[in-house]
Structure formats: C-alpha cells, structure tokens
Design a protein around this motif. Structure first.
Motif, mmCIF file in Angstrom:
data_model
loop_
_atom_site.group_PDB
_atom_site.id
_atom_site.type_symbol
_atom_site.label_atom_id
_atom_site.label_comp_id
_atom_site.label_asym_id
_atom_site.label_seq_id
_atom_site.Cartn_x
_atom_site.Cartn_y
_atom_site.Cartn_z
ATOM 1 N N UNK A 1 4.204 -1.928 -6.094
ATOM 2 C CA UNK A 1 3.742 -2.230 -4.735
ATOM 3 C C UNK A 1 4.032 -3.702 -4.433
ATOM 4 N N UNK A 2 4.925 -4.011 -3.493
ATOM 5 C CA UNK A 2 5.295 -5.413 -3.234
ATOM 6 C C UNK A 2 4.149 -6.243 -2.671
ATOM 7 N N UNK A 3 3.221 -5.610 -1.946
ATOM 8 C CA UNK A 3 2.129 -6.363 -1.343
ATOM 9 C C UNK A 3 1.268 -7.054 -2.401
ATOM 10 N N UNK A 4 1.009 -6.368 -3.518
ATOM 11 C CA UNK A 4 0.170 -6.959 -4.565
ATOM 12 C C UNK A 4 0.831 -8.199 -5.155
ATOM 13 N N UNK A 5 2.140 -8.128 -5.377
ATOM 14 C CA UNK A 5 2.843 -9.306 -5.921
ATOM 15 C C UNK A 5 2.892 -10.445 -4.899
ATOM 16 N N UNK A 6 3.009 -10.121 -3.631
ATOM 17 C CA UNK A 6 3.001 -11.149 -2.586
ATOM 18 C C UNK A 6 1.647 -11.863 -2.553
ATOM 19 N N UNK A 7 0.556 -11.069 -2.643
ATOM 20 C CA UNK A 7 -0.781 -11.669 -2.631
ATOM 21 C C UNK A 7 -1.020 -12.507 -3.878
ATOM 22 N N UNK A 8 -0.551 -12.012 -5.032
ATOM 23 C CA UNK A 8 -0.715 -12.772 -6.266
ATOM 24 C C UNK A 8 0.103 -14.064 -6.225
ATOM 25 N N UNK A 9 1.275 -14.021 -5.603
ATOM 26 C CA UNK A 9 2.088 -15.233 -5.446
ATOM 27 C C UNK A 9 1.363 -16.269 -4.590
ATOM 28 N N UNK A 10 0.730 -15.828 -3.526
ATOM 29 C CA UNK A 10 -0.007 -16.759 -2.676
ATOM 30 C C UNK A 10 -1.202 -17.355 -3.415
ATOM 31 N N UNK A 11 -1.864 -16.535 -4.248
ATOM 32 C CA UNK A 11 -3.001 -17.054 -5.026
ATOM 33 C C UNK A 11 -2.513 -18.118 -6.024
#
Length: 443
Positions: free
Chosen positions: A335-345
């Motif tokens: 799921x790309x959204x989870x990696x995007x959110x983790x990148x922002x964190x």
C-alpha cells in the motif's frame, strides 16, 4: 377365495338348520348374511384385518343364535321340568325357570349382539373411507407443515425416526400404505428444506449486498465536492448501527472524519471532528486488529490530533502514529499510502530540534529516531509501488534530495511535481512548497 367362503357359509347354515328351531330363522339369516359380507369384503379389499373382524362378527352372531335356540327349547319343555333337572337351591330371575347366571349371560349376549351390529356398520364405513384415506392424510400433512415448520435438522431427525419405525416388523399391507405416506412427506420436506435454504441465503446475502452498495457510493462521493464529503460522513453515521461491527465500514468512517476535518472552517469544528474520528479509530483497531486500513487511518487521525494537543500528548501521538503505521505495512506491504505517511513521519522527526528531542527523552525515556535518508527511502518506495503517486510525494522527494545536497535530483522531482495537476488540498499544500523550492534550486 369366493368359492371357499361360499362353502363355509353352506356348512354353517347346515349346522344352524339342525340346532335351531324355526323361531331362530331370522337370526340364522342375519348371521349368514354377515358371514357372506365378510367374505365379499375380504375378496374386494384383500385386507386380512377386515376379514378377521367380520368373520369374528359372524362367529359371535352364530353363538348368540345358538344360545337363543337353546333358550327356546328350554322354554318349550316347561319351567318346572327344567327346574327339576337342576339344583333346588338356585335363585330364579326374569321369570320362572331362569337361574341368575343364565339370565346374566343372556343379557350380555343381547348387548354383545347389538355391539356386533354397530361394529358391522362401522366396518362398512371404514371400507368406504379406505380409498380416500391416503389423499386425506396427505392434505392434512401439507396443512400442518405450513403452520408448524421445523428446521431442516429437526426434519431430518424426524424422517430418520420414521424410517427406523418403518423398518420394524409390519405386514406387507401396512408397509405399502405407509410407503405412500412417506413419499408424500419426503417430497414436502425436501421442498421446505430447499425453501429454508434459499431464505437463509437471502438473509445472508441481503445485508452483504446492501453494504457493498453503500461502500461503493461512499467511495464515489469522496471523489466529489466538499458537500459530497459531508454527505459521505452523514451516510456512514446513519448506517453505523447496522454495520458498525464491520471493519471495512469503520475504516471508511475514520477516513470520512479526516476529510470533514480538512474542509471544516472553524477550529472548534476541526477539533471536535478529530476527537470523534480518533475514538472511531480506536474502536476499529480493537474490533479487527488484522485490518491494515483501520491501522492506517487511525494513525492519520492521531497525526491530526497532534495539532490540538499539548507537547506531551503530541509526542505520545507521534509514537502511536509510528506504531500503527508499522502494523499497517506489515499487514499490507504494497500500500503506497502507508509508506508515504511513514516517510513524512521520518522527515518530521529528522527535523526535530535538540530541545524537542530532549523533551521526548524526558517524557518517554527514548526519543523518536529517524533520518532524512529514512524519509527518502520511504518516498522512493511509494514511487516504486505506484509511479506518479501524488504531487506531494514528488515535493517531499525534492526536499529530501535538497537536504542531502543532491540538487540535480531535487530539480527533477520539482519538475515532475509541477507537471501534475492540483486537485486536492494536499496538492495545494505541495504547490506552495514547490513555489519555495523551485527558486532555491534554480528551476
């Protein structure tokens, strides 16, 4: 059989003619007719039960007739002559010359004769009812089954019990009769079982179909205007009582709260929406810990709540955010959204000041740890899973490359981000970032 019965009647008639006087002629004729009727019914129906009953009736009639002939001969000889041949101590009843025992026997035989006559009429009625009995039983069974329907399991047990009873010792005629009954019953039960199964399938499919239609509409409304997003939340709240225990429903409810938070105009409304959405997220992850989307959107809601919390709660929500993102990635690694959110964190943690890190260490023992390289790795994973995922992802890639001194790649990411249309509020925020980055990078 008719010849045999006729011969039997002739023999009985001959016996009667020798032992009965002319006054018993009517009784003789009655008994003879009874026996002939028994033979005729036995021949017509081939029922051993009917033959035995009517033959018994004829036999009792012959006994009564014989006794009445005996009584008439005794009366003709005179009461005193009969008395002289008996013990003088016997009591006389019902007229002269009749001892008590004989009078009682006579009364019982007369009553028995009356019962025999009534039994004969009942046997005739039974014979007439036999041809329609099977149809009548089937109609009764259909009526009772429609009023008292049992479950398939109970019907199967009942059918098994009846089948076991049928396997017992019975006559061939009984087996034949009950065979017809069981056929009708089995057909009726099979139809009822099929109907019950269809009804159960309908009951199971209807809520599932309704939920699918609702979720499709929710997903479609979310792509629309701000009013559509509010309608999306309202629809979910209306159906929460019915589908509130379904994880696919609940994570969409959390998402709807996030969307309404973003489009709310007042601080109070934003905070209230965020708090309610966070409670829904806690319920969702508690209901189904194996649902990746529930962890994902609960993490987002925790991130939103950080805007309205104290410093201590902000850091706490940061830990919760990271924990649930890790769970979401473990459950759904593509799921790309989870990696995007983790990148922002990771990028946000990498930008923490020394003081903020000290506060986190004081409150929780160990401060959160992440670097710009960690953030870059997660943003690149998003691009690997889904190229051109979003304008915002390209903007964060550009920021990471810029911080790492890789300006050429940063420019390329800025150009890729600028080429994408601005659609969502997140795209608008990314466009603002690009307006600051591009001049700094000479784009």
């Amino acid at each position: 059989m008719a010849t045999h019965c006729r011969s039997t009647v002739d023999v009985i008639t001959l016996v009667l003619s020798k032992h009965l006087n002319p006054s018993a002629a009517s009784i003789q004729a009655h008994c003879t007719d009874t026996l002939v009727e028994a033979c005729r019914m036995a021949q017509g129906d081939s029922k051993a039960l009917v033959l035995g009953a009517l033959a018994g009736v004829a036999g009792i009639g012959l006994a009564v007739a014989f006794y009445q002939g005996f009584r008439s001969r005794r009366s003709a000889s005179g009461p005193w002559d009969y008395l002289n041949g008996q013990a003088t101590g016997e009591m006389m009843v019902n007229g002269p010359g009749l001892p008590r025992g004989q009078a009682e026997v006579l009364q019982r035989l007369e009553a028995l004769l009356q019962c025999v006559s009534e039994l004969k009429e009942e046997m005739k009625s039974l014979k007439n009812a036999l041809p329609t009995l099977q149809d009548h039983v089937r109609e009764e069974l259909r009526g009772s089954s429609s009023l008292h329907r049992t479950t398939p399991t109970r019907r199967k047990r009942a059918a098994g019990a009846i089948a076991a009873a049928r396997a017992g010792a019975r006559s061939s005629e009984e087996a034949e009769s009950e065979g017809g009954y069981m056929t009708a019953l089995t057909d009726s039960e099979e139809e009822e079982e099929q109907s019950d199964a269809e009804e159960e399938d309908d009951v199971e499919e209807q809520p599932a179909d309704k939920l699918c239609v609702l979720l499709e509409r929710i997903d479609s409304l979310r792509q629309g205007s701000d009013s559509d997003k509010r309608e999306c939340l309202n629809l979910l709240l209306e159906q929460r009582e019915e589908f509130g225990q379904n994880s696919t429903f609940l994570w969409r409810l959390i998402r709807a709260y996030c969307d309404v938070h973003d489009i709310s105009s007042t601080l109070e409304e934003k905070k209230t929406t965020a708090e309610t959405g966070k409670r829904a997220g806690e319920e969702a992850v508690g209901l189904n810990p194996a649902c990746a989307e529930s962890h994902q959107w609960y993490a987002i809601m925790c991130g939103i709540m950080a805007e309205y919390e104290t410093v201590q709660n902000k850091i706490k929500n940061g830990y919760i955010f990271k924990d649930h993102l890790d769970k979401a990635i473990g459950l759904k690694p593509q799921d790309p959204l989870s990696y995007y959110l983790l990148g922002r964190w990771c990028y946000a943690v990498a930008q923490l000041s020394w003081i903020e890190r000290k506060v986190a260490a004081t409150l929780f023992g160990e401060p959160p740890s992440a670097t710009v390289e960690d953030a870059l790795s997660n943003f690149l994973k998003v691009e690997e899973i889904q190229p051109g995922y979003s304008k915002s992802n390209y903007a964060f890639l550009a920021k990471c490359y810029k911080d790492l001194g890789r300006r050429d790649k940063a420019r390329k990411m800025c150009e890729a981000a600028s080429s994408m249309n601005t659609v969502t509020k997140e795209d608008q925020e990314a466009q603002k970032e690009l307006e600051l980055l591009c001049p700094a990078l000479g784009v």
